[in-house]
Write a protein that holds these residues in place. Structure first.
Motif, PDB file in Angstrom:
ATOM      1  N   GLU A  19      49.937  55.532  35.436  1.00  0.00           N
ATOM      2  CA  GLU A  19      51.083  54.425  35.416  1.00  0.00           C
ATOM      3  C   GLU A  19      51.516  54.055  35.060  1.00  0.00           C
ATOM      4  O   GLU A  19      52.073  53.269  34.676  1.00  0.00           O
ATOM      5  CB  GLU A  19      49.598  52.898  36.302  1.00  0.00           C
ATOM      6  N   GLY A  20      51.373  54.637  33.354  1.00  0.00           N
ATOM      7  CA  GLY A  20      51.845  53.726  32.008  1.00  0.00           C
ATOM      8  C   GLY A  20      52.780  54.576  31.447  1.00  0.00           C
ATOM      9  O   GLY A  20      53.397  54.960  30.931  1.00  0.00           O
ATOM     10  N   LEU A  51      60.000  48.663  37.199  1.00  0.00           N
ATOM     11  CA  LEU A  51      59.039  49.095  37.513  1.00  0.00           C
ATOM     12  C   LEU A  51      58.052  49.525  36.580  1.00  0.00           C
ATOM     13  O   LEU A  51      56.803  49.374  35.573  1.00  0.00           O
ATOM     14  CB  LEU A  51      58.911  49.835  38.834  1.00  0.00           C
ATOM     15  N   CYS A  54      57.746  47.187  33.615  1.00  0.00           N
ATOM     16  CA  CYS A  54      56.106  46.324  34.016  1.00  0.00           C
ATOM     17  C   CYS A  54      55.024  47.476  34.542  1.00  0.00           C
ATOM     18  O   CYS A  54      53.087  46.412  34.051  1.00  0.00           O
ATOM     19  CB  CYS A  54      56.251  45.680  34.895  1.00  0.00           C
ATOM     20  N   LYS A  55      54.721  48.794  34.698  1.00  0.00           N
ATOM     21  CA  LYS A  55      53.515  49.209  34.942  1.00  0.00           C
ATOM     22  C   LYS A  55      53.056  49.645  33.442  1.00  0.00           C
ATOM     23  O   LYS A  55      51.956  49.373  32.781  1.00  0.00           O
ATOM     24  CB  LYS A  55      53.864  50.413  35.466  1.00  0.00           C
ATOM     25  N   THR A  59      49.516  48.007  32.597  1.00  0.00           N
ATOM     26  CA  THR A  59      48.039  49.390  31.666  1.00  0.00           C
ATOM     27  C   THR A  59      47.868  48.700  30.732  1.00  0.00           C
ATOM     28  O   THR A  59      46.972  49.146  30.193  1.00  0.00           O
ATOM     29  CB  THR A  59      48.701  50.892  32.118  1.00  0.00           C
ATOM     30  N   LEU A  79      49.465  44.703  39.109  1.00  0.00           N
ATOM     31  CA  LEU A  79      49.609  46.498  39.809  1.00  0.00           C
ATOM     32  C   LEU A  79      48.956  47.314  40.715  1.00  0.00           C
ATOM     33  O   LEU A  79      49.577  47.730  41.582  1.00  0.00           O
ATOM     34  CB  LEU A  79      48.195  47.530  38.512  1.00  0.00           C
ATOM     35  N   SER A  82      51.979  46.239  43.509  1.00  0.00           N
ATOM     36  CA  SER A  82      52.996  47.858  42.983  1.00  0.00           C
ATOM     37  C   SER A  82      52.141  48.411  43.725  1.00  0.00           C
ATOM     38  O   SER A  82      52.720  49.697  45.018  1.00  0.00           O
ATOM     39  CB  SER A  82      52.777  47.639  41.405  1.00  0.00           C
ATOM     40  N   LEU A  83      51.268  48.674  43.421  1.00  0.00           N
ATOM     41  CA  LEU A  83      50.609  50.121  44.780  1.00  0.00           C
ATOM     42  C   LEU A  83      50.213  50.127  46.416  1.00  0.00           C
ATOM     43  O   LEU A  83      50.884  50.761  46.875  1.00  0.00           O
ATOM     44  CB  LEU A  83      48.580  50.167  44.219  1.00  0.00           C
TER      45      LEU A  83
END
Length: 124
Positions: A19-20, A51, A54-55, A59, A79, A82-83
């Motif tokens: 995610e990062g 996005l 932010c990720k 993370t 997170l 988001s998912l």
């Protein structure tokens, strides 16, 4: 106690990479692919950049041990949303089962990170 830390760090490193690091690397080294996942779902181009930022921040917040607990809670929540919304977007737009399951799998790993983070915090 050591087992809890190992499980937390394995799950957290997976989240950090997935995610990062991967989205950030895409943004820096292959910007033509930044919106490859969001464009087919109908999101505007700028949404992918927001996005990713932010990720990356989320993370980093989760992985950095000295972050305030409140901030980590917000990062986990962000997170998670988001998912969940990635799953909903794929379910509504392209209905591809693989694309729908991937955010849920990552969400499961995020949940493990969250649960073991709480165990570590409460058990010293």
């Amino acid at each position: 106690m050591k087992k809890n830390k190992v499980i937390f760090w394995v799950a957290t490193v997976i989240i950090l990479l997935w995610e990062g690091v991967m989205p950030l690397a895409t943004m820096l080294f292959a910007p033509e692919y930044v919106n490859a996942g969001t464009k087919p779902l109908g999101y505007p181009d700028y949404f992918a950049y927001v996005l990713i930022i932010c990720k990356v921040l989320g993370t980093f917040t989760i992985a950095y041990p000295k972050m305030p607990v409140k901030l980590k809670e917000w990062a986990y929540a962000g997170l998670t949303f988001s998912l969940i919304f990635a799953f909903i977007s794929h379910a509504c737009v392209d209905k591809n089962i693989a694309y729908m399951l991937m955010p849920l799998a990552v969400l499961g790993i995020l949940a493990v990170s969250y649960l073991y983070n709480n165990k570590i915090q409460h058990n010293g």
